[in-house]
Design a protein around this motif. Structure first.
Motif, short mmCIF file in Angstrom:
data_model
loop_
_atom_site.label_atom_id
_atom_site.label_comp_id
_atom_site.label_asym_id
_atom_site.label_seq_id
_atom_site.Cartn_x
_atom_site.Cartn_y
_atom_site.Cartn_z
N TYR A 19 2.68 -3.96 3.49
CA TYR A 19 3.55 -2.92 3.72
C TYR A 19 2.98 -1.64 3.33
N PHE A 20 3.07 -0.76 4.43
CA PHE A 20 2.45 0.63 3.94
C PHE A 20 3.58 1.88 4.02
N SER A 21 3.70 2.29 3.02
CA SER A 21 4.61 3.58 2.77
C SER A 21 4.25 4.65 2.23
N ASN A 22 4.73 5.88 2.54
CA ASN A 22 4.30 7.19 1.69
C ASN A 22 5.69 8.15 1.82
N HIS A 52 -5.61 8.19 5.75
CA HIS A 52 -4.54 7.07 5.97
C HIS A 52 -5.50 5.87 6.89
N CYS A 70 7.99 3.88 6.09
CA CYS A 70 7.52 2.57 5.93
C CYS A 70 7.26 1.60 7.10
N LEU A 117 0.98 -1.21 0.04
CA LEU A 117 -0.02 -0.08 0.13
C LEU A 117 0.73 1.23 0.09
N ASP A 118 0.89 2.06 -1.21
CA ASP A 118 1.87 3.10 -1.26
C ASP A 118 1.21 4.24 -2.21
N LEU A 165 -6.05 2.27 5.78
CA LEU A 165 -5.61 1.01 6.24
C LEU A 165 -6.48 0.19 6.90
#
Length: 732
Positions: free
Chosen positions: A683-686, A665, A724, A644-645, A669
């Motif tokens: 995996y969550f990143s921004n 977010h 991340c 999830l980016d 999420l």
């Protein structure tokens, strides 16, 4: 036995195949051969006709001309047909149907033409006080073919019945199937009969329903293509000699038995879609060739030359998608390029026959073809490329340029005088390169960040993509004038070739141009030129010219490689997938299935090209154009691995409202975690610089901050380019 004297016949076939059909007929004993646009006329005995129906691999029908005459209107048509001796041509008690082709100013409908023709034939019998033949439109014993051209007709009996291209083994087929007689023609053009007699292997890396493989096996086994057929049109013809026909059939069976007893060469097929392979297996079983023809599930990138037995030579033949009926047209150049690389790497010394949708696809292979044939697959024009892979190397349009550039670089260095600021910038670039050298040697990375505004006055980011440098200008600090910023950019342009050893023509600048009104920054370009770069096991396409971003976020490299290390056998979901580089990594690593979601058609098309460039089929790698949050709400499938980016901010006309990663977010999420399998990982990143993870989200799930572990040496700088986290339902 009924007398067997030579007489005229006409064998029909698809356009562009008459030369092949004529050779077949000549080998079967035909004489006086004359090629037509879609057939071959010839003279031969009844036995020659029987053998043509049984043995021709390219014919569609074999017709016996019975007469011709005027047909300027319905009455003339009727009179001409009444003048033919139908009771002498047709066996008593058989059923017939009339197939009518053509129109003119008076006969404007083929159904009317067929009805009027049928009336004439029936009236001939009634006038002679005979029982007329039965009329059967669905399954007649014999078809009468009437062809109208201007004001005349030609009349013939169809000796075949069901088209000869239908061999009887095809139980199922995929999209845009290749007809059996065209498949046989490709093999004949590729000289497969000779290769098979020498023990060469046959491989189709995109085999579909296995038509090419089965036609190849029948040729190698000396098996008549119509041997399994139980009925022909000539069986209702009054001149049919059953004893003679059975003798010819018996001879053909004996040849097939001897051919199979001698054994067949290695014949293998592959396809990325398990459903397609199951259909192929059904067809192979129906053909009785399961012992010799083997197929298995493999993406194009996984295909290898058979090595378990000695194979000095072979033929790789395939019919890739063209785009008109199947496949993404914008992905096809990458598919063909990948196919060319596969041929060059794995099949040196073999022959290849590729049925390309057009010449441009053929050029994308990057291999020289020694012969090309223009054909038709149905109504689609196609090109058969014959390629000798012995010493045939991929074309490298840049090789000559590199050789020419070397002296130019030396001359530039000799005459170069840098300003103090430019020298300072160049020294920093050289220092960064030395600092990264040992890591680059270990990792093998050819794409990395070399410089990122290390000297604030020189506000650019410099990324290397193989032989190219990509320079993106940042907005200059407020205290820096436009003139000073322009001078420093000029210093960068002047010093960068000397500092990196990269020629100026391989350095791409993305200069942000100030415009009147708002301070906007635009990038202009529509060249569409794609550069292939390697990352881990993946080949990824980047565009250095047309967009502000290149299509590959280099700071996410460690996360993509992490996904590749974990994806084998898992279902992978890529949300806000962008150009799909993580999807490619997961698929190459053996993910059971991937799903990639994005709202942009452009990015999904780019992902399609990336998949094709790696020989990966979209049958197991699904592309979904949708708003991510809406897509998550509407489904319930679970995934073992999720990336999830999201963007920092999005305001698209395609969906109501806007998206802000800080604000939204939490809800995103929570939705994404409903699609995560119980033991899965998300995996969550921004890349929002001041982003803070909501406390309630971190308390609801098992969360780890893994930012430091997702930064390679080229991005270990402040501020960090992204944050991340690892999300699970429960801590492992």
């Amino acid at each position: 036995m009924i007398a067997d004297t030579p007489q005229p016949w006409l064998a029909t076939c698809p356009r562009a195949l008459p030369p092949i059909l004529a050779k077949e007929l000549e080998a079967l004993g035909a004489t006086d051969l004359r090629e037509q646009q879609a057939g071959v006329s010839f003279v031969g005995t009844r036995a020659v006709m029987y053998r043509a129906c049984l043995w021709s691999r390219t014919a569609t029908r074999v017709l016996m001309p019975v007469g011709d005459g005027p047909a300027s209107d319905a009455d003339a048509l009727y009179e001409t047909l009444c003048g033919l001796p139908w009771p002498e041509l047709l066996q008593e008690g058989r059923s017939v149907a009339v197939t009518f082709h053509g129109t003119n100013s008076e006969i404007r409908n083929t159904r009317f033409g067929a009805q009027r023709s049928k009336d004439a034939i029936v009236d001939v019998y009634r006038a002679a006080s005979l029982t007329p033949p039965k009329i059967s439109l669905e399954n007649p014993d014999l078809q009468i073919v009437v062809r109208l051209h201007r004001d005349r007709i030609d009349v013939a009996l169809d000796m075949v019945g069901e088209s000869l291209h239908r061999r009887g083994y095809r139980r199922a087929s995929g999209d845009a199937p290749l007809k059996e007689n065209l498949a046989a023609a490709l093999l004949l053009r590729a000289d497969w009969p000779r290769l098979a007699s020498e023990g060469a292997a046959l491989v189709d890396p995109m085999c579909g329903s296995a038509t090419l493989l089965l036609e190849g096996a029948q040729i190698a086994a000396d098996q008549a293509p119509a041997l399994g057929r139980s009925s022909f049109g000539f069986m209702a013809w009054s001149g049919h000699d059953d004893e003679q026909w059975r003798a010819i059939q018996s001879e053909a069976r004996g040849r097939a038995e001897r051919g199979l007893a001698q054994g067949l060469p290695e014949i293998r097929g592959y396809d990325a879609d398990p459903k397609v392979i199951r259909r192929a297996e059904e067809n192979i079983s129906a053909a009785g060739l399961a012992k010799w023809v083997r197929v298995s599930v493999k993406a194009l990138g996984e295909v290898r030359k058979p090595t378990h037995i000695a194979l000095p030579k072979g033929l790789l033949i395939t019919n890739p998608p063209y785009g008109e009926r199947i496949g993404r047209k914008d992905s096809l150049p990458q598919l063909y390029r990948h196919l060319g690389e596969l041929l060059n790497r794995e099949f040196n010394g073999w022959q290849a026959a590729i049925l390309a949708g057009d010449r441009e696809h053929g050029r994308s292979l990057g291999l020289r073809s020694h012969r090309q044939y223009q054909l038709f697959n149905g109504r689609l024009p196609v090109t058969l490329l014959l390629i000798d892979l012995e010493g045939n190397r991929l074309t490298d349009e840049h090789a000559g340029a590199r050789e020419r550039e070397a002296p130019a670089v030396a001359e530039e260095k000799a005459n170069l005088v840098l300003s103090p600021g430019a020298e300072m910038f160049a020294n920093r670039v050289r220092k960064n390169q030395r600092k990264l050298a040992s890591w680059l040697k270990r990792s093998g990375n050819e794409c990395y960040r070399l410089y990122d505004a290390d000297i604030p006055e020189y506000a650019v980011a410099i990324d290397r993509y193989g032989e190219y440098l990509h320079v993106a200008e940042y907005k200059a600090p407020a205290q820096i004038s436009e003139e000073a910023a322009a001078q420093r950019l000029a210093d960068i342009r002047l010093s960068l070739p000397e500092a990196t050893g990269t020629t100026a023509d391989k350095i791409v600048f993305k200069q942000r141009e100030r415009q009147r009104g708002k301070s906007q920054y635009q990038v202009r370009g529509d060249a569409g030129e794609m550069l292939s770069v390697r990352e881990g096991n993946a080949k990824l396409l980047v565009n250095l010219h047309d967009y502000l971003d290149t299509g590959l976020f280099l700071d996410h490299r460690p996360l993509r490689l992490r996904i590749a290390a974990e994806a084998k056998g898992l279902r992978f979901l890529n949300l806000y997938c962008y150009t799909g580089s993580a999807t490619v990594h997961a698929a190459l690593a053996g993910a059971r299935e991937t799903v990639s979601v994005d709202l942009s058609n452009s990015y999904l098309a780019w992902l399609g090209q990336n998949l094709a460039h790696n020989g990966l089929a979209e049958t197991r790698n699904h592309l979904q154009r949708a708003d991510v949050m809406q897509w998550l709400r509407e489904g319930d499938d679970l995934f073992d691995l999720i990336l999830l980016d999201p963007p920092s901010f999005s305001n698209s006309r395609k969906v109501p409202g806007s998206f802000d990663v800080q604000r939204d977010h939490g809800g995103l999420l929570n939705l994404a975690m409903t699609r995560l399998a119980p033991s899965g990982v998300l995996y969550f990143s921004n890349n929002r610089r001041k982003f803070r993870l909501d406390t309630d989200v971190s308390e609801r799930f098992a969360v780890k901050d893994i930012t430091k572990r997702t930064l390679d040496p080229d991005f270990q700088r402040q501020p960090v380019p992204h944050q991340c986290w690892e999300f699970r339902h429960e801590a492992p």
